[in-house]
Design an enzyme around this catalytic site. Structure first.
Site, PDB file in Angstrom:
ATOM      1  CE  LYS A  77      -1.192   0.231  -0.865  1.00 23.84           C
ATOM      2  NZ  LYS A  77      -1.500   0.175   0.694  1.00 23.84           N
ATOM      3  CG  ASN A  78      -1.529   3.442   1.160  1.00 30.10           C
ATOM      4  OD1 ASN A  78      -1.986   2.108   1.591  1.00 30.10           O
ATOM      5  ND2 ASN A  78      -0.205   4.194   1.757  1.00 30.10           N
TER       6      ASN A  78
ATOM      7  NE  ARG B 155      -0.371  -1.508   9.454  1.00 26.91           N
ATOM      8  CZ  ARG B 155      -0.535  -2.053  10.741  1.00 26.91           C
ATOM      9  NH1 ARG B 155      -0.884  -3.986  10.760  1.00 26.91           N
ATOM     10  NH2 ARG B 155      -0.642  -1.501  11.857  1.00 26.91           N
TER      11      ARG B 155
ATOM     12  CB  CYS C  85       3.771  -5.136   3.759  1.00 27.73           C
ATOM     13  SG  CYS C  85       3.697  -4.911   2.456  1.00 27.73           S
TER      14      CYS C  85
ATOM     15  NE  ARG D 212       2.240  -2.186   8.794  1.00 35.12           N
ATOM     16  CZ  ARG D 212       1.891  -2.064   7.707  1.00 35.12           C
ATOM     17  NH1 ARG D 212       1.989  -3.040   7.391  1.00 35.12           N
ATOM     18  NH2 ARG D 212       1.381  -0.905   7.210  1.00 35.12           N
ATOM     19  N   PRO D 213       2.296  -2.247  15.595  1.00 32.02           N
ATOM     20  CG  PRO D 213       3.220  -0.851  17.059  1.00 32.02           C
ATOM     21  CD  PRO D 213       3.595  -1.725  16.259  1.00 32.02           C
ATOM     22  CB  ILE D 214      -3.410  -1.154  16.292  1.00 34.43           C
ATOM     23  CG1 ILE D 214      -3.953  -2.679  17.447  1.00 34.43           C
ATOM     24  CG2 ILE D 214      -2.859  -1.798  14.658  1.00 34.43           C
ATOM     25  CD1 ILE D 214      -4.956  -3.252  16.910  1.00 34.43           C
ATOM     26  CG  ASP D 215       0.524   1.507  20.770  1.00 34.82           C
ATOM     27  OD1 ASP D 215       0.583   1.106  19.217  1.00 34.82           O
ATOM     28  OD2 ASP D 215       1.312   2.419  21.572  1.00 34.82           O
ATOM     29  CD  GLN D 216       0.346   5.558  20.927  1.00 32.41           C
ATOM     30  OE1 GLN D 216      -0.783   7.015  20.504  1.00 32.41           O
ATOM     31  NE2 GLN D 216       0.729   4.897  22.001  1.00 32.41           N
TER      32      GLN D 216
ATOM     33  CG  ASP E 284       4.723   3.626   2.054  1.00 33.02           C
ATOM     34  OD1 ASP E 284       3.168   3.403   2.035  1.00 33.02           O
ATOM     35  OD2 ASP E 284       5.290   2.939   3.223  1.00 33.02           O
TER      36      ASP E 284
ATOM     37  CB  ILE F  58       8.346   4.764   9.106  1.00 33.96           C
ATOM     38  CG1 ILE F  58       8.890   5.871   8.884  1.00 33.96           C
ATOM     39  CG2 ILE F  58       7.200   4.872   9.513  1.00 33.96           C
ATOM     40  CD1 ILE F  58       8.319   7.475   9.805  1.00 33.96           C
TER      41      ILE F  58
ATOM     42  NE  ARG G  37      -2.193  -5.601  -0.076  1.00 32.81           N
ATOM     43  CZ  ARG G  37      -1.146  -5.656   1.250  1.00 32.81           C
ATOM     44  NH1 ARG G  37      -0.113  -6.338   1.690  1.00 32.81           N
ATOM     45  NH2 ARG G  37      -2.463  -4.426   2.011  1.00 32.81           N
TER      46      ARG G  37
HETATM   47  C1  EPZ Z   1       0.177   3.424   6.570  1.00 36.61           C
HETATM   48  O1  EPZ Z   1       0.945   2.658   7.255  1.00 36.61           O
HETATM   49  C2  EPZ Z   1       0.528   3.511   5.079  1.00 36.61           C
HETATM   50  N1  EPZ Z   1      -0.619   2.167   5.230  1.00 36.61           N
HETATM   51  C3  EPZ Z   1       2.173   2.508   5.090  1.00 36.61           C
HETATM   52  O2  EPZ Z   1       1.817   2.120   3.545  1.00 36.61           O
HETATM   53  C4  EPZ Z   1       3.192   3.800   4.839  1.00 36.61           C
HETATM   54  O3  EPZ Z   1       4.339   2.862   4.647  1.00 36.61           O
HETATM   55  C5  EPZ Z   1       1.975   4.136   6.750  1.00 36.61           C
HETATM   56  O4  EPZ Z   1       0.765   4.456   6.946  1.00 36.61           O
HETATM   57  C6  EPZ Z   1       2.954   5.321   6.790  1.00 36.61           C
HETATM   58  O5  EPZ Z   1       2.790   6.129   6.023  1.00 36.61           O
HETATM   59  C7  EPZ Z   1      -1.879   2.186   4.213  1.00 36.61           C
HETATM   60  O6  EPZ Z   1      -2.667   2.564   4.478  1.00 36.61           O
HETATM   61  C8  EPZ Z   1      -2.908   0.845   4.535  1.00 36.61           C
HETATM   62  P1  EPZ Z   1       1.620   4.291  10.655  1.00 36.61           P
HETATM   63  P2  EPZ Z   1       0.244   2.857   9.326  1.00 36.61           P
HETATM   64  O7  EPZ Z   1       0.409   3.999  12.194  1.00 36.61           O
HETATM   65  O8  EPZ Z   1      -0.932   3.085   9.464  1.00 36.61           O
HETATM   66  C9  EPZ Z   1       3.939   3.060  14.874  1.00 36.61           C
HETATM   67  C10 EPZ Z   1       2.263   0.810   1.314  1.00 36.61           C
HETATM   68  O9  EPZ Z   1       3.392   0.118   1.409  1.00 36.61           O
HETATM   69  N2  EPZ Z   1       2.432   2.873  15.057  1.00 36.61           N
HETATM   70  O10 EPZ Z   1       2.114   5.483  10.000  1.00 36.61           O
HETATM   71  O11 EPZ Z   1       0.016   1.015   9.526  1.00 36.61           O
HETATM   72  C11 EPZ Z   1       4.199   1.464  13.543  1.00 36.61           C
HETATM   73  O12 EPZ Z   1       4.408   0.845  14.316  1.00 36.61           O
HETATM   74  C12 EPZ Z   1       1.696   0.490   3.180  1.00 36.61           C
HETATM   75  O13 EPZ Z   1       1.522   1.309   1.102  1.00 36.61           O
HETATM   76  C13 EPZ Z   1       2.906   2.112  16.617  1.00 36.61           C
HETATM   77  O14 EPZ Z   1       3.471   2.578  17.077  1.00 36.61           O
HETATM   78  O15 EPZ Z   1       1.649   3.453   9.916  1.00 36.61           O
HETATM   79  C14 EPZ Z   1       5.571   2.640  12.957  1.00 36.61           C
HETATM   80  O16 EPZ Z   1       6.633   3.141  13.102  1.00 36.61           O
HETATM   81  C15 EPZ Z   1       3.046   0.411   3.937  1.00 36.61           C
HETATM   82  N3  EPZ Z   1       1.048   2.162  16.834  1.00 36.61           N
HETATM   83  C16 EPZ Z   1       4.892   4.127  12.689  1.00 36.61           C
HETATM   84  O17 EPZ Z   1       4.122   3.976  14.228  1.00 36.61           O
HETATM   85  C17 EPZ Z   1       0.319   2.387  16.544  1.00 36.61           C
HETATM   86  O18 EPZ Z   1      -0.841   2.450  16.786  1.00 36.61           O
HETATM   87  C18 EPZ Z   1       3.757   4.640  11.793  1.00 36.61           C
HETATM   88  O19 EPZ Z   1       2.794   3.906  11.730  1.00 36.61           O
HETATM   89  C19 EPZ Z   1       0.645   2.834  14.759  1.00 36.61           C
HETATM   90  C20 EPZ Z   1       1.243   2.693  14.368  1.00 36.61           C
END
Ligand code: EPZ
Length: 417
Positions: free
Chosen positions: A22-23, A93, A117, A122-126, A305, A327, A397
């Site tokens: 999925k991811n 997402r 979820c 889950r910020p998107i600042d990066q 996950d 995480i 999903r």
């Molecule tokens: C992806 O989410 C997956 N979703 C998630 O799977 C998975 O848990 C996660 O990666 C970690 O492996 C999809 O791929 C659609 P991250 P993502 O950015 O990309 C922080 C599932 O169950 N962060 O790696 O949103 C964030 O808050 C889902 O299949 C920032 O601070 O995860 C978290 O603490 C749930 N700023 C950490 O990084 C940012 O700009 C990891 O998040 C982005 C993230």
């Protein structure tokens, strides 16, 4: 409202075929916008996130043909702009991947702020940091993220947080930037590699995916190609955990064992027998299992996950298990539901302490997110009596035909509307 009804206590036996990840799929589908040509994507899972993304591509102007149940042919030539609005993607997402892809091709994109979820802030600042480093202006107004750039110039970008989404999104945005982009402290998950392989198949020049430094040499144009999505290690891990939880004997087929090393190691530590048979893992368990400590980490550590489904297994293992979620800060919503089934668990911040109990009791429970839903399915398979799970749409999903697959393994599980 669909519900799942499970009569627990049945040992899972037989073989289950794992679908595409999925991811990886939810990034690869938006990435087809980069081609402006025809792409054929194989091994797609039949899940609602994939359906929604193909609808969004259609709404944007792509022509889509379903070659077979797991294969889509997508021509994005006629897409000339990108606006993904609330109606299209409020629960999704991965809609944010359209930002990186459309920014690269059109130098402009507008996408609603991502849903997904509720497992933390889950910020998107990066993501934004990467787009701005490449020369884009980013605005967030009325829940819409707008990105725009005169030119995209390659840059050195250091990720403050290891982020799968931001790594993939910035990688896509950099594919047609002028010059070289270096992403430092990049995520190393297998699906980051799978997306990079797909982008290279479309003509981009990406090196280092799978390490913490990814180098992207910008190209002028991309083209269509054919790509098969890698197997879903989270789906596979969920079935491995379900096999262990029921004291079963299950062959989990179509996997890449290397992607499951952390899960395999933990289950073996609990006393589960796991043998590698080509691209299958053979899981045999007998109760009682020994409790263990789980700490979620970025790849190749234990995947966040699978923390929730694994917690269900720990509830009936002998001794005490400590679950540390490093995480996502809000990923323990399943614990209250497990306690209603007789689990002995206590959550303090990012740590859950699990005292193994003799068994669980069936109850009416509700899924709060995708993997919490998976955790409740595992608990229902363990529990004595009937478990009724609400909010099954979360589970759909991310798990392709989960009831049919579990039924084929001998579980007494059915869906009611
Ligand atoms: C992806 O989410 C997956 N979703 C998630 O799977 C998975 O848990 C996660 O990666 C970690 O492996 C999809 O791929 C659609 P991250 P993502 O950015 O990309 C922080 C599932 O169950 N962060 O790696 O949103 C964030 O808050 C889902 O299949 C920032 O601070 O995860 C978290 O603490 C749930 N700023 C950490 O990084 C940012 O700009 C990891 O998040 C982005 C993230």
């Amino acid at each position: 409202m669909e519900k799942l009804i499970i009569q627990g206590g049945k040992k899972l036996k037989g073989k289950v075929d794992i679908n595409g990840f999925k991811n990886a799929a939810v990034a690869i589908l938006p990435a087809t916008v980069l081609a402006g040509d025809t792409c054929v994507i194989e091994n797609l899972p039949c899940i609602s996130d994939v359906n929604i993304l193909s609808q969004i591509l259609g709404n944007l102007g792509a022509t889509i043909e379903k070659r077979d149940v797991n294969t889509l042919q997508i021509n994005t030539k006629s897409i000339d702009s990108c606006f993904v609005d609330y109606e299209m993607a409020k629960d999704l997402r991965a809609s944010y991947y359209f930002l990186g892809a459309a920014l690269a091709r059109f130098k402009k994109a507008r996408v609603i702020y991502p849903g997904g979820c509720h497992i933390g802030s889950r910020p998107i600042d990066q993501h934004i940091k990467g787009f701005e480093a490449l020369g884009a202006q980013v605005e967030i107004e009325h829940g819409i993220i707008s990105v725009e750039a005169e030119r995209l110039i390659g840059a050195e970008i250091y990720m403050d947080v290891v982020s799968v989404g931001a790594t993939i999104n910035v990688m896509m945005a950099a594919t047609m930037a002028e010059g070289v982009t270096i992403i430092e402290n990049a995520a190393k998950e297998p699906h980051v590699v799978d997306v990079a392989n797909f982008l290279n198949c479309m003509g981009s020049k990406i090196r280092g995916a799978g390490t913490d430094t990814i180098k992207i040499q910008g190209v002028d144009k991309m083209k269509g190609c054919q790509h098969a999505v890698i197997p879903d290690q989270i789906e596979a891990g969920t079935y491995m955990i379900a096999a262990a939880a029921t004291g079963g004997d299950v062959i989990v087929n179509n996997v890449i064992p290397k992607h499951l090393e952390a899960v395999t190691a933990k289950l073996r530590e609990m006393g589960v027998k796991i043998t590698e048979e080509g691209d299958a893992l053979h899981v045999v368990a007998s109760h009682p299992l020994k409790n263990v400590n789980i700490k979620t980490l970025v790849y190749p550590g234990f995947p966040t996950d699978l923390q929730q489904p694994m917690s269900s297994l720990l509830t009936v293992a002998k001794g005490t298990g400590i679950v540390t979620e490093t995480i996502f800060e809000g990923r323990f919503k399943h614990v209250d539901e497990l306690k209603r089934m007789g689990a002995n668990m206590k959550v303090e911040g990012r740590v859950a302490v699990v005292e193994g109990v003799e068994g669980l009791m069936g109850a009416k429970v509700a899924a709060s997110d995708l993997r919490a839903g998976a955790a409740l399915v595992v608990a229902g398979l363990i529990a004595e009596g009937e478990t009724e799970i609400e909010n099954v749409h979360y589970i759909k999903r991310g798990y392709d035909r989960i009831y049919e697959k579990l039924q084929n393994l001998g579980a007494e599980i059915r869906k009611i509307d």
